[in-house]
Design an enzyme around this catalytic site. Structure first.
Site, PDB file in Angstrom:
ATOM      1  N   ARG A 268      35.189  27.907   2.656  1.00 40.20           N
ATOM      2  CA  ARG A 268      34.059  28.425   1.508  1.00 40.20           C
ATOM      3  C   ARG A 268      32.400  28.886   1.103  1.00 40.20           C
ATOM      4  NH1 ARG A 268      35.223  26.098  -4.700  1.00 40.20           N
ATOM      5  NH2 ARG A 268      34.236  28.323  -5.547  1.00 40.20           N
ATOM      6  N   PRO A 269      32.647  29.833   2.930  1.00 41.02           N
ATOM      7  CA  PRO A 269      31.219  29.851   2.729  1.00 41.02           C
ATOM      8  C   PRO A 269      30.251  30.488   1.766  1.00 41.02           C
ATOM      9  CG  PRO A 269      32.341  31.935   3.904  1.00 41.02           C
ATOM     10  CD  PRO A 269      33.165  30.616   3.133  1.00 41.02           C
TER      11      PRO A 269
ATOM     12  N   ARG B  93      29.433  23.477  -6.672  1.00 37.05           N
ATOM     13  CA  ARG B  93      29.977  24.392  -6.147  1.00 37.05           C
ATOM     14  C   ARG B  93      28.366  24.442  -6.196  1.00 37.05           C
ATOM     15  NH1 ARG B  93      31.470  26.973  -1.446  1.00 37.05           N
ATOM     16  NH2 ARG B  93      31.478  29.110  -1.672  1.00 37.05           N
TER      17      ARG B  93
ATOM     18  N   ARG C 206      35.505  17.607 -14.944  1.00 31.74           N
ATOM     19  CA  ARG C 206      34.082  18.895 -14.123  1.00 31.74           C
ATOM     20  C   ARG C 206      34.334  20.425 -14.933  1.00 31.74           C
ATOM     21  NH1 ARG C 206      34.776  20.226  -9.372  1.00 31.74           N
ATOM     22  NH2 ARG C 206      33.628  22.072  -9.659  1.00 31.74           N
TER      23      ARG C 206
ATOM     24  N   ASP D 204      41.933  31.433 -11.036  1.00 35.80           N
ATOM     25  CA  ASP D 204      41.958  29.686 -11.917  1.00 35.80           C
ATOM     26  C   ASP D 204      42.658  29.093 -12.743  1.00 35.80           C
ATOM     27  OD1 ASP D 204      39.811  29.238 -10.702  1.00 35.80           O
ATOM     28  OD2 ASP D 204      38.069  29.909 -11.613  1.00 35.80           O
TER      29      ASP D 204
ATOM     30  N   CYS E 214      35.143  22.259  -5.111  1.00 36.81           N
ATOM     31  CA  CYS E 214      36.865  22.093  -5.415  1.00 36.81           C
ATOM     32  C   CYS E 214      36.644  22.448  -3.831  1.00 36.81           C
ATOM     33  CB  CYS E 214      37.347  23.255  -6.508  1.00 36.81           C
ATOM     34  SG  CYS E 214      37.141  22.493  -7.954  1.00 36.81           S
TER      35      CYS E 214
ATOM     36  N   LYS F 226      32.414  26.682 -18.612  1.00 32.20           N
ATOM     37  CA  LYS F 226      31.736  26.100 -17.580  1.00 32.20           C
ATOM     38  C   LYS F 226      31.234  27.202 -16.521  1.00 32.20           C
ATOM     39  CE  LYS F 226      33.406  24.525 -12.861  1.00 32.20           C
ATOM     40  NZ  LYS F 226      33.775  25.212 -12.522  1.00 32.20           N
ATOM     41  N   ASN F 227      32.161  28.276 -16.008  1.00 37.51           N
ATOM     42  CA  ASN F 227      31.310  28.582 -14.375  1.00 37.51           C
ATOM     43  C   ASN F 227      29.835  29.982 -15.302  1.00 37.51           C
ATOM     44  OD1 ASN F 227      33.221  27.310 -13.238  1.00 37.51           O
ATOM     45  ND2 ASN F 227      34.582  28.836 -12.707  1.00 37.51           N
TER      46      ASN F 227
END
Ligand code: EPZ
Length: 424
Positions: A122-123, A93, A397, A305, A117, A22-23
């Site tokens: 989370r900049p 994200r 997701r 993760d 998430c 997925k990522n």
């Protein structure tokens, strides 16, 4: 409202096939925007984040078609807009990759600050600083990041932390920068390498992906092309942990075993037997599990993760273990939910102290994010009685066909719909 209901205490056995990562998919699909031609992406996981990205591409004027469940054809030739709508960006994200892709190809992008998430602040300052170093002007107005450049020029970019997102995003934009860009202290995760391989297949010149120094020599444009995505390291790890927690015997297939090294080593230390083959790993958990410590780190360290799922596993093991989180600021929100199932975990700062030996019992719980949901599924499989997990959209997701894959391994699991709050 939809829920996942699990009646636990069943040993999982058999084999499960792992989908594409997925990522990696959520980086490669936006990277295809940069191509300007037709790309065919295979081995895509059919998950919500992928669907959201196809909607974003269509909104920009491109076209997307699924010839089958796991293949996506993207034609980004027709893209004529540079603004991603808030409704799509807030869902995930990875919408931030649209910035690198649009800025690279069109020298202009407007993308709302990303959702995804909630794991602490989370900049995306490393991404934006990188774009600025390539020559872009950036300003954020009403929650929208606006990036523009006359041209991009190669630069030496040092990342304060090896951020996966910043590495990939800068890499995509730098493909279109004149001269050479070097990303130092780059992330080494498998999906960074996969995205670089995809871009290289389209004509980019990226060297060193998978090391901490990536060199990109700019090019005028990219072609279309075909690409097949790597297997999902985190989905594979989730099933390996599910096998271990149920005392099962499961072969996790269609994976790259090397990507699983940090987890395999821990499961062996906990007394699981493993059989590693070319593209599969068998986990046999016949002996009682011993607790160990986990430190969630950047690749090749233990993946952040998988740390929530590891916490579920530790809670039923004998002894006690500490989980240290070094990547995200707040990744222990799942602990409160695991406690409802009987887990004995205390959090102090970036460490969770897990006292093992818990007799988990089913309860109604809520997934606070994607991997928190995965931890609750894994714990539910080991709990006595019914566990009902809410907020399943988080799981959707990232995990394709979760219930049917688990059911095929012998789990008693189903999705239930209820008009309002479920009253277990
Ligand atoms: C990616 O997020 C993954 N998401 C995450 O997976 C994963 O947990 C994370 O990498 C680490 O492996 C996607 O690929 C879509 P980072 P990303 O940039 O890119 C800080 C999952 O469950 N940071 O490596 O957002 C940041 O706050 C998800 O599948 C900055 O300070 O992660 C964090 O503490 C969750 N400024 C750390 O760096 C920046 O500009 C690592 O973040 C960027 C990051």
């Amino acid at each position: 409202m939809e829920y996942i209901s699990i009646n636990g205490k069943r040993k999982l056995s058999g084999s499960v096939q792992i989908n594409g990562a997925k990522n990696a998919a959520v980086a490669i699909i936006p990277a295809a925007i940069a191509a300007g031609g037709k790309c065919v992406i295979e081995n895509l996981p059919h998950v919500e984040d992928v669907t959201t990205l196809t909607h974003a591409i269509e909104h920009l004027g491109g076209s997307c078609r699924f010839p089958d469940e796991h293949t996506l054809e993207i034609d980004s030739g027709g893209i004529n807009q540079y603004t991603v709508p808030y409704d799509l960006a807030k869902k995930m994200r990875a919408s931030y990759y649209m910035l690198g892709a649009l800025l690279g190809r069109f020298k202009k992008a407007e993308v709302p600050l990303p959702g995804g998430c909630s794991l602490g602040v989370r900049p995306i300052n490393y991404h934006l600083r990188g774009f600025e170093q390539l020559g872009a002007k950036i300003h954020t107005e009403h929650g929208i990041v606006k990036a523009a450049a006359d041209k991009l020029t190669g630069a030496n970019i040092y990342l304060e932390f090896p951020s996966v997102g910043a590495t990939i995003n800068i890499m995509i934009a730098a493909v279109f920068a004149e001269g050479v860009t070097q990303i130092e202290n780059a992330a080494k995760e498998p999906h960074v390498v996969d995205t670089a391989n995809f871009l290289n297949k389209l004509g980019a010149n990226i060297k060193g992906a998978g090391t901490d120094n990536i060199r990109i020599t700019g090019t005028d444009g990219l072609n279309g092309g075909d690409y097949s995505i790597i297997p999902d390291q985190i989905e594979a790890g989730t099933y390996m942990i599910a096998a271990a927690i149920t005392g099962g015997d499961v072969t996790v297939e269609r994976i790259i075993p090397k990507h699983m090294d940090s987890l395999t080593a821990k499961l062996e230390e906990m007394q699981c037997e493993t059989e590693i083959r070319d593209d599969s790993i068998r986990i046999k958990a016949e002996k009682p599990l011993h607790a160990v410590n986990f430190k969630a780190m950047v690749y090749p360290g233990f993946p952040t993760d998988l740390q929530p799922q590891a916490a579920a596993l530790l809670s039923v093991s004998s002894g006690s273990g500490i989980i240290t989180e070094t990547v995200h600021e707040q990744r222990f929100q799942y602990v409160e939910e695991l406690r409802r199932l009987g887990a004995n975990i205390n959090v102090e700062g970036r460490a969770a102290f897990v006292n093992g030996g818990a007799e988990l019992t089913g309860a109604q719980v809520n997934a606070t994010d994607l991997r928190a949901g995965a931890a609750l599924v894994v714990a539910g499989l080991a709990a006595k009685g019914e566990t009902v997990i809410g907020n399943v959209m988080h799981l959707d997701r990232g995990y394709e066909h979760l219930e049917s894959k688990l059911a095929a391994l012998g789990a008693d699991v189903k999705r239930i719909s209820h008009p309002d709050e479920y009253d277990a």
